[in-house]
Write an enzyme that holds these catalytic residues in place. Structure first.
Site, PDB file in Angstrom:
ATOM      1  N   GLU A 414      76.825  56.768 -12.462  1.00 29.89           N
ATOM      2  CA  GLU A 414      76.375  55.383 -12.604  1.00 29.89           C
ATOM      3  C   GLU A 414      77.542  54.489 -13.034  1.00 29.89           C
ATOM      4  OE1 GLU A 414      73.239  55.800 -15.440  1.00 29.89           O
ATOM      5  OE2 GLU A 414      72.254  57.332 -14.225  1.00 29.89           O
ATOM      6  N   GLU A 459      69.752  60.605 -13.218  1.00 31.96           N
ATOM      7  CA  GLU A 459      70.663  61.665 -13.650  1.00 31.96           C
ATOM      8  C   GLU A 459      70.435  62.979 -12.913  1.00 31.96           C
ATOM      9  OE1 GLU A 459      70.844  58.422 -16.435  1.00 31.96           O
ATOM     10  OE2 GLU A 459      69.094  59.522 -15.667  1.00 31.96           O
ATOM     11  N   ILE A 486      71.014  62.230 -20.609  1.00 33.91           N
ATOM     12  CA  ILE A 486      71.259  63.426 -19.803  1.00 33.91           C
ATOM     13  C   ILE A 486      69.983  64.203 -19.528  1.00 33.91           C
ATOM     14  CG2 ILE A 486      71.656  65.092 -21.681  1.00 33.91           C
ATOM     15  CD1 ILE A 486      74.068  66.120 -20.052  1.00 33.91           C
ATOM     16  N   HIS A 529      72.116  55.619 -28.198  1.00 36.86           N
ATOM     17  CA  HIS A 529      73.540  55.616 -27.851  1.00 36.86           C
ATOM     18  C   HIS A 529      74.350  56.403 -28.878  1.00 36.86           C
ATOM     19  CE1 HIS A 529      71.992  52.185 -25.577  1.00 36.86           C
ATOM     20  NE2 HIS A 529      72.979  52.414 -24.740  1.00 36.86           N
TER      21      HIS A 529
END
Length: 729
Positions: A414, A459, A486, A529
């Site tokens: 991405e 993903e 992930i 994050h």
């Protein structure tokens, strides 16, 4: 055998068949067609008998799917096209060249050529036939087929990349790749699997790129006990996919051999022409239960089963052969007897075959040819400059050097490209992105859009396609934008990538690199994050996991990851990308570090701290303060490689200091440190003068507010306090 029967037919039977009744099939080919169908059905029946005799351990049949699958197999070219089947594809595998004995060897768990006793029955595998080893997961193989088709197109456009070794200094022993400009990639699923996300992701990419992939849906109306209308809105997948562009679509009675063959011929021709993918939806039946462990009478009414029995493709094809005067009753019975004898003989041979050897259990978990722990991957740095580069800089330059050296490397994910609409990039009107962290900046500009490109925001699509590419000979280096996202790819990683080599007994492999920014300490990264979780992947055999902390280590280990022959999860702590810690000169385009070799960041005599990632500079800061203020000398070991890890370096240090702390950013409980602490306690107990200590984050999520984040993640003061306490024990 079919040839002899056809000769007898011409001599003795009335020739009433018409070309219109047989479509494009000749009488001889229809006999061959039926023989393959019957061979498949009798192999199913023999497995059922063996299961009831407790001579095999599982059985799942292809019954009712035979006409559709023989038609597909006869329309394709074994050893030329590529096949990614699923577990109902017995008839297809027999048609493209697998033998009954091969299939029954797998059923009895013998040392079969496809898996060496590692796979359940009905996992068709043959390197020579290009039958790619399937797993028991549903729909995952569709993305592999897409990636394989992408690789075939790449080699067609870059024939020089298909050539073998590149010369001295090349540690990856490339072989010539065989490719054909008009090859087709076959893949199949049941109608229940069309609910899986990978199904839609595969169609999406195949449509977008006009790839020569033949998708076959074998719709028998049931996903175990769940009927099609509960899986598919409206009960018909063809209606849902009809608006995908660039596709050839066909919906056919999959119990009709003539209709199935015509549909497959047209679909394959469309793919070979380069127009795009094809989708054949075949309505078949399931006359036997889902598997022998299932009893469909619990959930299917007898009237429904009776209706299916009237559509049995074996009976329908027998009737066609007799009605068209292609075979007499006697000739038909002779053919059946020959098949019965063939299957019986194959079963006897399979039951007498040697069983797998216990000492081979761990063979093919990893590559035996290019082990990344080998000394061949240990080279000295030859700096090309005297500038201290950041980690981000050296990852980028390493990727650049490796792409220049090896034309088989492709990079996607991405936002990794500079600009998908590259006409503006080439004109200089756009600067380009190159990843959210700018790690891949400039690579598309230098190497082109067919080697560096953006993927859909999916993903599983990234990893699944990369598996197919790597199995075909490319070297994908893909990026998952954040470790936190992930998880949709974990199915592909755990159930496909990790065991692809092992489950196929070394017949197939998929050496690729997955780059993943990981970790917190971002001041506001919050839940989505800041995640760690490396222990989930170090717990997965077949995947190497590395996590460096300095720029030169990043360069050396990334080069090893690219040049070795194993799948590698390359974890990049995003807090370290541009920090002053760990900067260093570019070590040169041949610098490599073997996996499983730790580095002593600071020597010490009083205690050992074993760590990795962003905790390394924090442990070093704490150790320097401890030595300055209390005169306690701590040794800091940076593991760098987590699977494999360097226990010899750990043991050597512990024997010297007799005290040890394992520190990592991930949660303290159930983390990577628990394994290290357990092994140290088990194997180095007599060298310890104090209990093994662990430091990790709190057993919670990482918060957005900085004061909460600082409390949750291990800080230098936490490490300092633990070292001081342990030294005083």
């Amino acid at each position: 055998m079919a040839g002899r029967i056809a000769m007898a037919t011409r001599a003795n039977a009335p020739q009433k068949s018409s070309q219109s009744a047989l479509g494009s099939l000749s009488p001889e080919k229809l006999i061959h067609f039926f023989r393959l169908m019957y061979l498949s059905r009798k192999t199913d029946d023999r497995e059922i008998l063996l299961k009831r005799q407790q001579k095999i351990f599982f059985q799942i049949s292809c019954a009712g799917h035979e006409a559709l699958l023989v038609a597909a197999g006869l329309s394709l070219k074994p050893g030329y096209d590529w096949f990614f089947p699923y577990y109902r594809d017995r008839a297809f595998a027999l048609t493209v060249g697998q033998t009954v004995k091969d299939q029954l060897l797998q059923a009895v768990g013998a040392d079969d050529p496809g898996s060496g006793g590692r796979q359940m029955p009905s996992h068709w595998t043959s390197k020579a036939l290009r039958l790619m080893s399937p797993s028991s997961a549903t729909a995952t193989q569709l993305l592999h087929a897409v990636g394989c088709a992408e690789a075939g197109r790449y080699f067609s456009n870059h024939p020089e990349a298909a050539k073998g070794n590149y010369g001295p200094g090349d540690y990856r022993a490339f072989k010539d790749v065989d490719f054909h400009a008009d090859e087709v990639v076959y893949t199949s699923v049941g109608e229940g699997s069309t609910s899986q996300g990978e199904f839609w992701e595969a169609l999406n990419t195949a449509s977008n790129a006009k790839l020569p992939v033949l998708f076959v849906v074998e719709d028998n109306g049931y996903a175990i006990s769940t009927p099609v209308e509960a899986n598919t809105p409206g009960g018909n997948i063809s209606r849902l996919v009809a608006n995908f562009p660039n596709f050839h679509f066909a919906e056919v009675d999959g119990t009709d051999p003539i209709a199935s063959y015509e549909a497959m011929q047209e679909a394959v021709a469309y793919c070979r022409s380069g127009k795009g993918p094809a989708f054949v939806h075949g309505h078949v039946i399931r006359p036997y239960s889902h598997a022998l462990s299932d009893d469909e009478r619990w959930y299917r009414h007898p009237s429904e089963l009776d209706a299916d029995a009237l559509r049995d493709p074996i009976l329908k094809t027998e009737a066609l052969l007799l009605r068209e005067g292609i075979l007499t009753e006697e000739q038909l019975q002779r053919l059946k007897t020959e098949v019965d004898d063939e299957v019986r003989k194959a079963a006897d041979e399979a039951l007498a075959a040697p069983l797998p050897k216990i000492e081979n259990i761990t063979k093919h978990v990893y590559s035996e040819d290019l082990d990344p722990t080998d000394s061949v991957f240990s080279t000295q740095p030859k700096p090309v400059d005297a500038v201290d580069h950041t980690i981000a800089d050296l990852i980028n330059s390493t990727l650049h050097d490796e792409m220049a050296r090896d034309e088989r490397i492709v990079i996607f994910g991405e936002d990794v490209a500079d600009a998908t609409r590259d006409q503006h990039l080439k004109s200089g009107q756009l600067k380009g992105k190159g990843g959210v962290f700018k790690i891949t900046a400039g690579l598309q500009t230098d190497f082109g859009s067919d080697r560096v490109f953006n993927s859909p925001l999916a993903e599983a699509n990234i990893v699944g396609r990369a598996i197919g590419m790597a199995s075909r000979g490319l070297k994908p280096v893909v990026e998952i934008q954040f470790f936190d996202y992930i998880w949709p790819a974990v199915h592909q990683m755990r159930n496909e990538l990790s065991n692809f080599r092992w489950r196929s007994n070394g017949n197939h492999s998929s050496p690729l690199v997955i780059r993943v920014p990981i970790g917190g300490y971002l001041t506001g990264g919050s839940i989505y994050h800041s995640q760690s979780g490396e222990s989930i992947f170090t717990h997965t055999p077949g995947i190497r996991v590395v996590m460096p902390s300095s720029a030169q280590d990043f360069a050396g280990l990334l080069r090893t990851a690219i040049r070795c022959d194993d799948p590698v999860l390359f974890l990049e702590h995003k807090r370290l990308y541009r920090e002053s810690y760990g900067r260093g000169p570019n070590p040169g385009p041949e610098y490599m570090i073997p996996f499983g070799k730790a580095k002593t960041v600071k020597s010490g005599s009083d205690l050992t701290v074993i760590t990795y990632g962003a905790v390394v500079p924090r442990a070093l800061q704490a150790a320097q303060k401890l030595e300055r203020e209390k005169g306690i000398s701590a040794e800091i070991i940076d593991l760098r490689s987590l699977s494999p890890y360097d226990f010899e370096a750990i043991a050597e240090s512990v024997r010297k200091t007799n005290r040890v702390i394992v520190a990592h950013e991930d949660m303290r409980s159930w983390g990577f440190g628990a394994e290290l602490a357990a092994r140290i306690s088990d194997e180095l107990f007599h060298d310890l003068d104090a209990p093994v200590r662990r430091i990790g984050s709190m057993d919670t999520f990482v918060a957005y507010q900085p004061i909460l984040e600082d409390a949750i993640l291990p800080q230098p003061e936490h490490i300092y306090a633990a070292m001081a306490d342990l030294a005083a024990f």
